[in-house]
Design an enzyme around this catalytic site. Structure first.
Site, PDB file in Angstrom:
ATOM      1  N   GLY A 195      65.714  49.439  56.289  1.00  0.00           N
ATOM      2  CA  GLY A 195      64.694  50.487  56.270  1.00  0.00           C
ATOM      3  C   GLY A 195      64.751  51.312  55.008  1.00  0.00           C
ATOM      4  O   GLY A 195      64.708  52.543  55.066  1.00  0.00           O
ATOM      5  N   GLN A 250      65.281  43.016  69.517  1.00  0.00           N
ATOM      6  CA  GLN A 250      65.567  43.934  68.423  1.00  0.00           C
ATOM      7  C   GLN A 250      66.456  45.047  68.954  1.00  0.00           C
ATOM      8  O   GLN A 250      66.080  45.747  69.890  1.00  0.00           O
ATOM      9  CB  GLN A 250      64.283  44.532  67.854  1.00  0.00           C
ATOM     10  CG  GLN A 250      63.535  43.609  66.914  1.00  0.00           C
ATOM     11  CD  GLN A 250      62.453  44.334  66.145  1.00  0.00           C
ATOM     12  OE1 GLN A 250      62.027  45.410  66.526  1.00  0.00           O
ATOM     13  NE2 GLN A 250      61.988  43.738  65.059  1.00  0.00           N
ATOM     14  N   GLN A 310      67.458  51.670  46.479  1.00  0.00           N
ATOM     15  CA  GLN A 310      68.153  51.435  47.743  1.00  0.00           C
ATOM     16  C   GLN A 310      68.037  49.981  48.173  1.00  0.00           C
ATOM     17  O   GLN A 310      69.004  49.383  48.652  1.00  0.00           O
ATOM     18  CB  GLN A 310      67.574  52.342  48.835  1.00  0.00           C
ATOM     19  CG  GLN A 310      67.917  53.804  48.692  1.00  0.00           C
ATOM     20  CD  GLN A 310      67.298  54.650  49.800  1.00  0.00           C
ATOM     21  OE1 GLN A 310      66.664  54.124  50.708  1.00  0.00           O
ATOM     22  NE2 GLN A 310      67.466  55.956  49.698  1.00  0.00           N
ATOM     23  N   GLU A 336      70.238  47.774  46.090  1.00  0.00           N
ATOM     24  CA  GLU A 336      71.633  47.973  46.492  1.00  0.00           C
ATOM     25  C   GLU A 336      71.935  47.240  47.792  1.00  0.00           C
ATOM     26  O   GLU A 336      72.934  46.520  47.898  1.00  0.00           O
ATOM     27  CB  GLU A 336      71.924  49.470  46.660  1.00  0.00           C
ATOM     28  CG  GLU A 336      73.348  49.754  47.133  1.00  0.00           C
ATOM     29  CD  GLU A 336      73.599  51.230  47.397  1.00  0.00           C
ATOM     30  OE1 GLU A 336      74.744  51.593  47.691  1.00  0.00           O
ATOM     31  OE2 GLU A 336      72.627  52.022  47.307  1.00  0.00           O
ATOM     32  N   ASN A 339      57.963  46.843  72.508  1.00  0.00           N
ATOM     33  CA  ASN A 339      58.887  47.941  72.244  1.00  0.00           C
ATOM     34  C   ASN A 339      59.125  48.763  73.511  1.00  0.00           C
ATOM     35  O   ASN A 339      58.305  49.582  73.891  1.00  0.00           O
ATOM     36  CB  ASN A 339      58.322  48.846  71.142  1.00  0.00           C
ATOM     37  CG  ASN A 339      59.340  49.840  70.653  1.00  0.00           C
ATOM     38  OD1 ASN A 339      60.415  49.464  70.192  1.00  0.00           O
ATOM     39  ND2 ASN A 339      59.026  51.120  70.764  1.00  0.00           N
ATOM     40  N   TYR A 398      54.307  52.711  61.147  1.00  0.00           N
ATOM     41  CA  TYR A 398      54.932  52.742  59.838  1.00  0.00           C
ATOM     42  C   TYR A 398      53.951  53.102  58.731  1.00  0.00           C
ATOM     43  O   TYR A 398      54.261  53.860  57.838  1.00  0.00           O
ATOM     44  CB  TYR A 398      55.566  51.392  59.507  1.00  0.00           C
ATOM     45  CG  TYR A 398      56.764  51.038  60.356  1.00  0.00           C
ATOM     46  CD1 TYR A 398      57.249  49.747  60.396  1.00  0.00           C
ATOM     47  CD2 TYR A 398      57.410  51.998  61.134  1.00  0.00           C
ATOM     48  CE1 TYR A 398      58.339  49.407  61.177  1.00  0.00           C
ATOM     49  CE2 TYR A 398      58.494  51.672  61.929  1.00  0.00           C
ATOM     50  CZ  TYR A 398      58.954  50.374  61.940  1.00  0.00           C
ATOM     51  OH  TYR A 398      60.020  50.050  62.720  1.00  0.00           O
TER      52      TYR A 398
END
Length: 369
Positions: free
Chosen positions: A325, A216, A331, A334, A160, A105
């Site tokens: 994300g 996840q 965003q 919101e 992962n 990330y």
């Protein structure tokens, strides 16, 4: 423990020796920002000096913002029902206490500004954490992450995808080791099948090791089977909870692709050619038509389509936390508003949404009835 705090309101950043260019901000504003940095750093540093009791630092804030908190699976770890992958300062001040990170990330430059922080191992790339799930990779990868994060521990580490080249017993033993060493408090899985999670649990029970507490999984209006059918069974059988990601389906559910692919959108990028193909496909066009109908429901509830979509994910009590994300403050603000819409997600509203989607998976409860 050193702390990096990013403040989007003042265009300032501290930590890791990096200093971003300062805008023409008044001295008083800068001093206030720095005071905030010091305060949060002191809080984070105090939590890093001892093994934390898993109480929610920000639940008092949640009383004012409406943020809800849930246990991560059947563990004692309390997490905000909305988690974050970016824009941590705004989220922290809104009551979010779960921050999801990974090497890919931000090149290892993350913020330890809250109580619950997670990371991932094994992305299949070049970094140490991306090369596999052997004992060596798990231990060295997590050590490397902690060093780059400048932390003593993370709360949850996620594996992962299962590593087909590594026996499950070795993965579970390595996860148990890093927990016993105080490098991490819990471990979970990411994008594992229900069968793989059960195998990890069985190995843990057989050899008196520590099993995973959470999976996840992708979950949104158009992706439901795993979270609504498979994971509830795992929760009741072995206590594995669900932390879900991509509630807006990579931006598809925002409605911005209704009239094609905007130039500045994610789907316009070369690396997201697969997303563009998905949007312009026949199924993609059908999804856009359904989103138009769902937008009418959102208008009746007094919210936006993204807020409706996030609230729809949260209405599932089997979901411990939904990862947001977002890529900019607007965003995030919101999406956080979905908390206010959650009480409006009545059985009647959910039924109307299911009728439009036409993809509600059948559960064992349905078969019994």
């Amino acid at each position: 423990m050193q702390v990096s705090i990013a403040c989007t309101d003042h265009n300032l950043k501290r930590g890791n020796g990096d200093h971003s260019k300062q805008s023409t901000t008044s001295p008083n504003v800068v001093n206030q920002a720095r005071a905030k940095f010091r305060t949060v750093a002191i809080i984070a540093r105090s939590f890093g000096s001892f093994t934390p009791r898993h109480i929610s630092l920000k639940e008092s804030t949640g009383k004012h913002t409406g943020m809800k908190y849930r246990n991560l699976g059947k563990s004692g770890l309390r997490v905000s029902c909305l988690g974050l992958e970016q824009l941590m300062t705004i989220a922290y001040e809104s009551g979010v206490n779960l921050f999801d990170t990974a090497e890919v990330y931000a090149g290892g430059r993350w913020v330890r500004s809250s109580l619950v922080i997670t990371t991932k191992l094994y992305w299949g790339g070049k970094a140490e954490t991306e090369r596999g799930l052997s004992r060596k990779h798990i231990i060295e990868g997590l050590k490397g992450s902690l060093q780059r994060l400048q932390m003593e521990y993370v709360d949850v580490v996620f594996a992962n995808r299962p590593d087909s080249n590594t026996p499950m017993e070795e993965i579970v033993r390595a996860m148990t080791y890093v927990i016993n060493q105080g490098m991490v408090m819990y471990w979970g899985t990411s994008r594992w099948t229900a069968m793989e999670i059960m195998e990890a649990y069985s190995v843990a029970r057989q050899f008196n090791l520590i099993p995973p507490v959470c999976e996840q999984a992708e979950y949104h209006l158009f992706q439901r089977e795993k979270v609504e059918v498979q994971l509830p069974e795992l929760y009741h059988k072995i206590g594995v909870g669900a932390m879900t990601w991509s509630p807006l389906a990579c931006g598809i559910i925002t409605g911005k692709y209704e009239n094609g692919i905007p130039e500045a959108s994610r789907a316009s990028m070369k690396s997201y050619q697969w997303l563009k193909e998905k949007i312009v496909s026949e199924d993609g066009r059908k999804q856009q038509a359904k989103l138009k109908e769902l937008n009418h429901i959102a208008e009746k509830l007094g919210c936006t389509l993204p807020q409706l979509a996030v609230a729809w994910c949260l209405r599932n009590e089997g979901v411990s936390s939904v990862l947001l994300g977002t890529s900019n403050p607007d965003q995030l603000t919101e999406n956080l508003g979905a908390i206010q819409i959650l009480p409006k997600m009545t059985s009647h509203v959910v039924s109307d949404i299911d009728h439009i989607l036409g993809n509600r998976p059948c559960t064992k409860k349905d078969y019994r009835s």
